[in-house]
Design an enzyme around this catalytic site. Structure first.
Site, PDB file in Angstrom:
ATOM      1  CG  ASP A 126      69.085  71.646   9.325  1.00 11.17           C
ATOM      2  OD1 ASP A 126      70.065  71.719   8.559  1.00 11.17           O
ATOM      3  OD2 ASP A 126      67.907  71.543   8.930  1.00 11.17           O
ATOM      4  CG  HIS A 170      70.389  67.506   5.288  1.00 14.40           C
ATOM      5  ND1 HIS A 170      71.331  68.508   5.409  1.00 14.40           N
ATOM      6  CD2 HIS A 170      69.186  68.097   5.471  1.00 14.40           C
ATOM      7  CE1 HIS A 170      70.719  69.654   5.649  1.00 14.40           C
ATOM      8  NE2 HIS A 170      69.414  69.430   5.696  1.00 14.40           N
ATOM      9  CE  LYS A 171      66.311  68.202   8.525  1.00 15.37           C
ATOM     10  NZ  LYS A 171      64.949  68.765   8.490  1.00 15.37           N
ATOM     11  CE1 TYR A 174      63.774  64.519   4.129  1.00 15.37           C
ATOM     12  CE2 TYR A 174      65.166  66.155   5.186  1.00 15.37           C
ATOM     13  CZ  TYR A 174      63.930  65.759   4.708  1.00 15.37           C
ATOM     14  OH  TYR A 174      62.858  66.613   4.795  1.00 15.37           O
ATOM     15  CG  ASP A 181      70.595  73.155   2.644  1.00 15.62           C
ATOM     16  OD1 ASP A 181      71.018  72.826   1.514  1.00 15.62           O
ATOM     17  OD2 ASP A 181      69.437  73.524   2.842  1.00 15.62           O
ATOM     18  CD1 TRP A 255      71.908  76.561   2.802  1.00 13.50           C
ATOM     19  CD2 TRP A 255      72.741  77.697   4.540  1.00 13.50           C
ATOM     20  NE1 TRP A 255      70.850  77.005   3.564  1.00 13.50           N
ATOM     21  CE2 TRP A 255      71.327  77.694   4.643  1.00 13.50           C
ATOM     22  CE3 TRP A 255      73.484  78.344   5.528  1.00 13.50           C
ATOM     23  CZ2 TRP A 255      70.636  78.321   5.680  1.00 13.50           C
ATOM     24  CZ3 TRP A 255      72.790  78.978   6.575  1.00 13.50           C
ATOM     25  CH2 TRP A 255      71.394  78.963   6.642  1.00 13.50           C
TER      26      TRP A 255
END
Length: 410
Positions: A126, A170-171, A174, A181, A255
């Site tokens: 993000d 994603h992160k 995660y 996204d 997204w």
């Protein structure tokens, strides 16, 4: 003795003057903000893109305040909304728009190029998207600290953890997961960076991210893509056979299609992966078109229109309007998608926009946030998505609304 007295008198006078002036400056600062807020006029004959941009500037005098932030924070919502301001400036070169964007960059990028509140070692995809704002600023100013900040974000991508098949997690918190996204959060910046500074050497890797999510998260029956995919299939929300989350969330799909139309800006037509990406865009948009409501809008849970608690949602609808319009304008999508985009925009302006007494506008029925896993745990169920909080003028809706208005020249 006289000289000492004179010296003491002058020094005291100087101290009082400086104190008075600095107090005056501090006291005047908010007044200036209030004054500039009052100077912003939003009139009914303006284009929707300007109406929304000026509304945001009036309500959030400094760009870091978007999303009601109390202090400057490097964040994806600012990256999204302020990117729409940069695009707006290309159509309407009002210097207030670029000043607003640069104000955000200068509040967050230090003189040595480090980024306030950003931590590379979190490996949060993000955090990459706001780097898109720095390309134009660097080009105009040639100030190297903006370049350093972009290089830092590129460094994150170089060491970002990946699935075994090569997709960005994603992160870090995660593991083994790709979310739709994340394609918007990482790939447009990655594509622009590699084309601007590396002669496009990493475009294949950009395409690989879409290949992975397309291969693993597409539902063969509807053609829609699931919100998340867990390669390890260990998450309680993940289907034990496919690793996919249980539902289609309109914003996640939004997204994804926005990521495709934006990334394609950097793929030359003769690039071997260009046609592939255009194909993904067509597949996703054709599938989405089947679920467009007669109002022109889409439901929060995309394929379950009319079920209890589901509602026509602003952010996903704005994102689809933008992707459909840009895709048609660029020739990636058939012309019919421009009509569908206009129908969506009509739905947004007629059903979800409120106009305030001062001419500012509010886009209603936007889901505030949704995710998978984490604490408190989010299970990706239908009930979960339809019960998440809504927020008026949520930035995930206002940014795409501006972009859609620009593509449609509304």
């Amino acid at each position: 003795m006289v000289n000492c007295k004179q010296y003491f008198f002058k020094a005291t006078l100087l101290f009082i003057s400086v104190t008075f002036l600095s107090c005056k400056t501090v006291a005047q600062q908010p007044a200036q903000n209030v004054e500039s807020q009052n100077q912003i006029k939003v009139s009914s004959n303006m284009k929707w893109s300007d109406k929304m941009a000026l509304t945001l500037m009036k309500r959030h005098p400094q760009a870091f305040m978007i999303d009601d932030a109390k202090a400057p924070k490097w964040d994806y919502v600012h990256g999204l909304v302020l990117h729409s301001f940069e695009e707006l400036y290309k159509k309407n070169p009002d210097p207030r728009y670029t000043a607003y964007v640069k104000g955000y960059a200068d509040a967050l990028v230090n003189a040595d190029g480090t980024i306030k509140t950003y931590e590379l070692e979190n490996y949060n995809i993000d955090m990459v998207v706001a780097g898109r704002l720095l390309f134009d600023i660097y080009k105009k100013t040639n100030d190297n600290h903006y370049l350093t900040a972009m290089q830092t974000l590129k460094k994150q991508l170089e060491s970002h953890p990946r699935t075994k098949s090569g997709g960005f997690w994603h992160k870090k918190v995660y593991p083994n997961q790709m979310w739709l996204d994340g394609l918007y959060m990482g790939e447009p910046f990655y594509a622009q960076y590699t084309v601007t500074f590396e002669n496009g050497k990493n475009l294949d890797d950009v395409a690989k991210q879409f290949e992975q999510i397309q291969m693993h998260a597409t539902d063969p029956k509807t053609g829609l893509l699931y919100h998340g995919w867990d390669e390890s299939k260990q998450m309680p929300w993940a289907n034990k056979e496919t690793g996919n989350s249980p539902n289609f969330w309109s914003r996640a799909l939004g997204w994804y299609v926005m990521a495709l139309v934006d990334v394609l800006d950097y793929f030359p037509k003769n690039h071997p992966k260009q046609k592939e990406l255009v194909g993904y865009l067509n597949n996703a948009c054709e599938s989405l078109a089947k679920y467009q409501d007669k109002s022109g809008l889409w439901y929060q849970v995309t394929d379950k229109g009319g079920e209890k608690g589901n509602y026509l949602e602003a952010s996903g609808s704005s994102m689809f309007a933008y992707a459909f319009a840009k895709g048609a304008n660029k020739g990636y999508l058939p012309a019919k998608f421009k009509k569908l985009a206009n129908k969506a925009f009509d739905g947004l302006t007629k059903q979800l926009i409120k106009v305030d007494a001062d001419g500012t506008i509010t886009l209603t029925q936007a889901c505030q946030v949704a995710g998978l896993g984490g604490t408190p745990y989010r299970d990706g169920s239908y009930e979960y998505y339809v019960n998440e909080k809504k927020k008026d003028n949520d930035p995930k809706a206002t940014g795409p609304f501006i972009l859609a208005a620009l593509e449609l020249n509304r």
